[in-house]
Scaffold this active site. Structure first.
Site, PDB file in Angstrom:
ATOM      1  N   GLU A   1       5.679 -15.064  -8.188  1.00  0.00           N
ATOM      2  CA  GLU A   1       4.755 -15.533  -7.665  1.00  0.00           C
ATOM      3  C   GLU A   1       4.647 -16.973  -7.463  1.00  0.00           C
ATOM      4  O   GLU A   1       3.049 -17.258  -6.647  1.00  0.00           O
ATOM      5  CB  GLU A   1       3.692 -14.871  -8.912  1.00  0.00           C
ATOM      6  CG  GLU A   1       3.305 -13.823  -8.448  1.00  0.00           C
ATOM      7  CD  GLU A   1       2.585 -12.985  -7.431  1.00  0.00           C
ATOM      8  OE1 GLU A   1       1.187 -13.171  -6.838  1.00  0.00           O
ATOM      9  OE2 GLU A   1       2.256 -11.860  -7.784  1.00  0.00           O
TER      10      GLU A   1
ATOM     11  N   ASN B   1       4.141  -8.823   1.500  1.00  0.00           N
ATOM     12  CA  ASN B   1       3.131 -10.474   1.334  1.00  0.00           C
ATOM     13  C   ASN B   1       3.747 -10.936   2.269  1.00  0.00           C
ATOM     14  O   ASN B   1       3.269 -11.672   3.496  1.00  0.00           O
ATOM     15  CB  ASN B   1       2.377 -10.141   0.617  1.00  0.00           C
ATOM     16  CG  ASN B   1       1.124 -10.168   0.463  1.00  0.00           C
ATOM     17  OD1 ASN B   1       0.276 -10.018   1.420  1.00  0.00           O
ATOM     18  ND2 ASN B   1       0.514  -9.333  -0.468  1.00  0.00           N
TER      19      ASN B   1
ATOM     20  N   LYS C   1      -4.031  -6.106   4.686  1.00  0.00           N
ATOM     21  CA  LYS C   1      -3.900  -7.560   3.728  1.00  0.00           C
ATOM     22  C   LYS C   1      -3.097  -8.157   3.888  1.00  0.00           C
ATOM     23  O   LYS C   1      -2.456  -7.455   2.836  1.00  0.00           O
ATOM     24  CB  LYS C   1      -5.070  -7.038   2.589  1.00  0.00           C
ATOM     25  CG  LYS C   1      -6.391  -6.981   2.858  1.00  0.00           C
ATOM     26  CD  LYS C   1      -7.556  -7.022   1.698  1.00  0.00           C
ATOM     27  CE  LYS C   1      -7.274  -6.565   0.536  1.00  0.00           C
ATOM     28  NZ  LYS C   1      -8.057  -6.693  -0.693  1.00  0.00           N
TER      29      LYS C   1
ATOM     30  N   GLU D   1     -10.840  -0.615  -6.143  1.00  0.00           N
ATOM     31  CA  GLU D   1     -11.151  -1.854  -6.580  1.00  0.00           C
ATOM     32  C   GLU D   1     -11.135  -1.378  -8.078  1.00  0.00           C
ATOM     33  O   GLU D   1     -11.235  -2.123  -9.389  1.00  0.00           O
ATOM     34  CB  GLU D   1     -11.925  -2.947  -6.300  1.00  0.00           C
ATOM     35  CG  GLU D   1     -11.283  -3.354  -5.008  1.00  0.00           C
ATOM     36  CD  GLU D   1      -9.972  -4.528  -5.691  1.00  0.00           C
ATOM     37  OE1 GLU D   1     -10.457  -5.855  -6.648  1.00  0.00           O
ATOM     38  OE2 GLU D   1      -9.602  -4.736  -4.208  1.00  0.00           O
TER      39      GLU D   1
END
Lengths: 368, 368
Positions: free
Chosen positions: B72, B108, B141, B243
């Site tokens: 990350e 991503n 996204k 979610e």
């Protein structure tokens, strides 16, 4: 004061412009629309202008000012990230608006920053140069540089509002105004403009104009650009016409290494494009003269001839493939040409006409 | 092999999945569609898989492989810029395709890189984890991290193609498969799924499945997710249902500091959400049991209880506001709850129901 609704396809926003327009932003932005404003400006924008703009946004919600180092070498994703980290540290969230106070450079850096934060938060443009007010903000192209080239990374992102204070623009340096006037003359040459609200006599070579005159010019540029771009939001079809003068102009800008403004380079590029079209029997002598006449009116052909030699210009022309032209084969370049004033030449349903490189070289050698 | 056309509003692409699907990419991509392929993978993706994928794209056009450091802390715009500079140096242009070979992280980073180069070039996903194939690629996204938080900067950008090789997925570590199965169970709980092509008996707690079984599961997840997201491409309205389990689940993921996968945390989050809905008389005991039963089937509630204490979980719950819940006031949190299996609770036309923080705390204290 004038307010125009601008639409890029279905994405619409209000563009308000006039003297002291910032005093009226409360009439455009509802008080609870944004929870705070983050003003972003590069170091080239005068402090007084940045603080003046921030003051008015501060009447609506808390305002913060972030400055970044100006110059093309800092127009990068690294600068964007720095600004985003700072904005978040100041409390920016989905309901925050980014306010770009500056010229095209600030508009692009702030535009990329706003377009990515939380996958897109509100962007408000406050252009402080006439070029930004009459040209840059009338495009939703946002981009920053890589070391390998200018504007190589970005996306399409529209603002939520644009406010252009013509008093600020009228007090900016004449050479900065001239840069915008070159693009205005381009709009006069490439489109059929009915009901022009000004005459050629309103143009001058000092490039000092009243706020009211600049308001009229901006109004014209909005009509001209949006007549095409509202339906070609990616600027890849009919919108290519705004790249007129850019094929050779951009090569000249590179060859002159900062010696002339983008606008001045485009002015020279348009003259060459006109001469080339004339040699190809596309454009009359009379229409070539119209190019000289209009560009002389705004003083854009003063201080020419250029310092760089034709070979250097041709080198950049041959190696840069990022502007609005197409490499067709070894012998030709695709250029945007005119059939007459207001009449783009169309070749194979495209605005790019193949032009022999030998002809381009010949015309550049002859000079203006 | 299965091919599905996926549409996010008017942006459609083909998603092909099955055993050895990469052998068939020539049936999907015309030979002259792209001039070269740039494969992007993080360092966590096995070399053999990356080279295997590159080999098949190499049959269509020149292919280059770019690797970046996984984790990350490297999912940033700085990493994106490095990859873009390298891609340009390798000759990438508007006709080049970026191929993301890896899990959600690679997807991503490559998605942000592709979405910005030349203001958007083709993106092809080759998901190598079951979670990426059944969940991540079914969202447009794209985002990377700031130091101040995860996924804070990005935009919406669809791929041009997705190819998921179920042989590769079937050979991946069972715990990685389980992460995807947790989201699959979520889809079983939140939506009314008619004509399910598999039964609950097809689920197992070893998380070892055949390529054919994974193909059936992916097919189900596509139908489930796209039944909602094809019309809510920004995932802000009905798409919020995905979610489910994330409010408390994400807090648990943070509190456990990497000790459990995202999927496992969401599994626990769903159990808590079900128990809370039951206390509020929204969900029957029977439906709460269905949560336990399905999640036990896939082994998602093994190795629980968690290491972190309830106060720590509650701390993160109270301080993270980036997931699908709303801070309503000091006493309540907005949570996604169910009225029954397949029946989202609706409050004030929204999927977010206010829940008293004291109730959340109480249920977390009680444990599973």
């Amino acid at each position: 004061m004038t307010t125009k609704q601008i639409c890029f396809a279905d994405r619409c926003f209000n563009f308000a412009f006039g003297e002291h327009i910032l005093e009226s932003i409360e009439d455009y932005i509802p008080r609870d629309e944004f929870d705070r404003y983050i003003v972003i400006s590069d170091s080239g924008v005068p402090d007084s202008i940045v603080h003046h703009a921030a003051e008015y946004f501060g009447k609506l919600a808390p305002v913060h000012i972030l400055r970044f180092q100006g110059g093309e070498e800092y127009k990068t994703l690294s600068t964007v990230t720095d600004l985003q980290e700072q904005a978040i540290a100041l409390g920016a969230n989905r309901r925050t608006a980014i306010v770009a106070v500056g010229g095209g450079l600030t508009g692009n850096v702030a535009g990329v920053a706003a377009g990515m934060m939380f996958r897109g938060i509100a962007l408000i443009h406050v252009p402080t140069t006439f070029l930004a007010a009459s040209d840059s903000v009338l495009s939703i192209k946002q981009a920053v540089n890589l070391t390998s080239g200018k504007n190589l990374v970005g996306f399409y992102y529209p603002p939520r509002f644009v406010f252009a204070d013509t008093r600020i623009l009228s007090e900016s340096p004449p050479r900065q105004v001239k840069a915008g006037m070159c693009e205005l003359v381009k709009n006069m040459l490439i489109l059929e403009n009915d009901n022009l609200e000004f005459t050629e006599d309103d143009l001058n070579s000092t490039n000092v104009y009243s706020p009211k005159q600049l308001e009229t010019f901006i109004n014209f540029c909005i009509s001209a650009k949006m007549s095409v771009l509202s339906e070609d939001i990616y600027e890849k079809k009919k919108g290519l016409i705004f790249e007129y003068g850019h094929t050779i102009g951009h090569a000249i800008e590179l060859a002159e290494q900062g010696g002339i403004t983008h606008g001045e380079a485009i002015a020279v590029g348009m003259i060459y494009a006109a001469k080339i079209a004339n040699r190809m029997n596309l454009l009359s002598e009379h229409d070539v003269s119209a190019h000289y006449w209009l560009l002389n009116k705004i003083g854009a052909l003063q201080d020419i001839p250029l310092k760089s030699d034709p070979d250097s210009i041709f080198h950049y022309l041959n190696h840069d493939n990022k502007r609005g032209y197409l490499k067709l084969d070894e012998d030709n370049l695709g250029m945007i040409l005119l059939n007459g004033v207001g009449k783009p030449a169309v070749y194979n349903q495209s605005l790019l006409t193949p032009v022999r490189k030998t002809l381009i070289k010949e015309v550049i050698r002859e000079g203006l």
